[in-house]
Design an enzyme around this catalytic site. Structure first.
Site, PDB file in Angstrom:
ATOM      1  CG  HIS A 134      -9.547  -7.802   6.790  1.00 13.74           C
ATOM      2  ND1 HIS A 134      -8.879  -8.462   7.793  1.00 13.74           N
ATOM      3  CD2 HIS A 134      -8.817  -7.985   5.658  1.00 13.74           C
ATOM      4  CE1 HIS A 134      -7.788  -9.032   7.287  1.00 13.74           C
ATOM      5  NE2 HIS A 134      -7.723  -8.753   6.004  1.00 13.74           N
ATOM      6  CD  GLU A 182      -1.754  -2.414   1.270  1.00 14.89           C
ATOM      7  OE1 GLU A 182      -2.532  -3.293   0.853  1.00 14.89           O
ATOM      8  OE2 GLU A 182      -0.669  -2.674   1.847  1.00 14.89           O
TER       9      GLU A 182
END
Length: 348
Positions: free
Chosen positions: A150, A81
């Site tokens: 998540h 990321e």
């Protein structure tokens, strides 16, 4: 702070703007259509992220865009990321229009230096000589059994950083219209898409209708209280309002749609009109975004119109559990909104 109260009638209308030209799309289809239209209109627009190409995205949002636009404009990336967002910042500085997809909003933690210290600050630190027209899209929230790493709601992280705009669409029409407006923006915009909304359907206008950033929507008008909600909590508030109406309680529902910039006047005027405010978010209570809304109301002329204390309904201050029944218990559900709204109206 002294704030002039506009007429509630001036509040933003709920899209779509062209009912005769609207079709029914899912939220995910609306996002994909916005991406495709932006890429067709401007060769500088490209998307990058993990598994967005052949796989079509973790939630299937990018779909067939790889086949339509090719590998140069739909770029599968390594699992990094920090590298993905860093590449996007560099591309934006070079006059490209990158759109980043992060698989889960939780993973932005791996890229916060690029988001918070680079993308958000470059325009300011270079005296306006550079800009970062980058969009970062990320699925957010709970409800899919994805557990604590998540399933978070991190909108306040981004809203707290000067230089970032933050968008939370709650309908398919907004998923398209706000995303197109975000792509047009000359500086970075974070678009948070709730996972549970991807399969929900609704009318979406044909064409490139933009929804201006910083314009709230009033979903429903009532007399007894105003519910301010974001993301998936908007549809839950609407369902709760229907149940409340059967019990003689009518609710106004305000959806900010963009957290930054915030349409303060609509929130203030609608709260002033009912005299009661129930602020609903999925994120935990501590330092949550609805605390900012509460402070806004308390610091405005709406405060003098209040007939009851401002109430917040939030997720619990716990990591999101994996077990389905515990996951549901950790965030507000429709019965919770009904109960809190009833208590607010009947007690005060």
């Amino acid at each position: 702070m002294t704030t002039t109260l506009p007429s509630p009638a001036g509040a933003a209308a709920n899209p779509p703007t062209s009912d005769s030209a609207a079709r029914t799309l899912t939220y995910a289809e609306a996002v994909r259509e916005a991406l495709a239209e932006a890429m067709q209109a401007d060769s500088r627009v490209f998307i990058l992220g993990e598994d967005i190409g052949v796989y079509g995205g973790a939630f299937g949002v990018t779909g067939d865009l790889l086949h339509r636009f090719g590998e140069d404009r739909v770029r599968d990336t390594p699992i990094s990321e920090l590298g993905i967002v860093g590449a996007a910042v560099g591309a934006a500085l070079a006059d490209m229009r990158p759109i980043v997809e992060i698989q889960f909003s939780d993973f932005t933690a791996q890229a916060m230096d690029q988001i918070a210290n680079q993308a958000a600050k470059i325009h300011f630190m270079l005296g306006g000589a550079a800009r970062v027209p980058m969009v970062l899209r990320a699925p957010t929230g709970s409800g899919t059994g994805a557990a604590a790493q998540h399933s978070q709601s991190l909108e306040t992280w981004f809203a707290h950083i000067p230089g970032l705009k933050v968008v939370m669409p709650s309908t398919p029409a907004e998923a398209k219209g706000l995303l197109l407006a975000a792509i047009d923006d000359p500086n970075p915009v974070i678009v948070l898409e709730h996972k549970l909304l991807y399969k929900q359907s609704g009318p979406v206008p044909v064409g490139a209708d933009r929804i201006p950033l910083g314009q709230a929507a009033v979903r429903r008008q009532g007399q007894d209280l105003t519910i301010v909600a974001t993301g998936v909590m908007v549809s839950r508030a609407e369902e709760a309002a229907q149940q409340l109406a059967e019990d003689g309680i009518t609710a106004t529902i305000v959806d900010p749609r963009t957290l930054v910039p915030l349409d303060e006047q609509t929130v203030i005027s609608e709260v002033a009109a009912t005299g009661r405010a129930l602020l609903v978010q999925e994120a935990p209570r501590t330092c949550g975004y609805m605390a900012e809304i509460a402070a806004l109301i308390a610091d405005s002329e709406a405060f003098g119109h209040l007939r009851a204390p401002i109430r917040r309904l939030n997720g619990l201050n716990v990591p999101i559990p994996y077990a389905p029944q515990l996951e549901r218990a950790a965030v507000p559900q429709v019965p919770d909104i009904v109960a809190e709204a009833t208590r607010l109206v009947r007690t005060w």
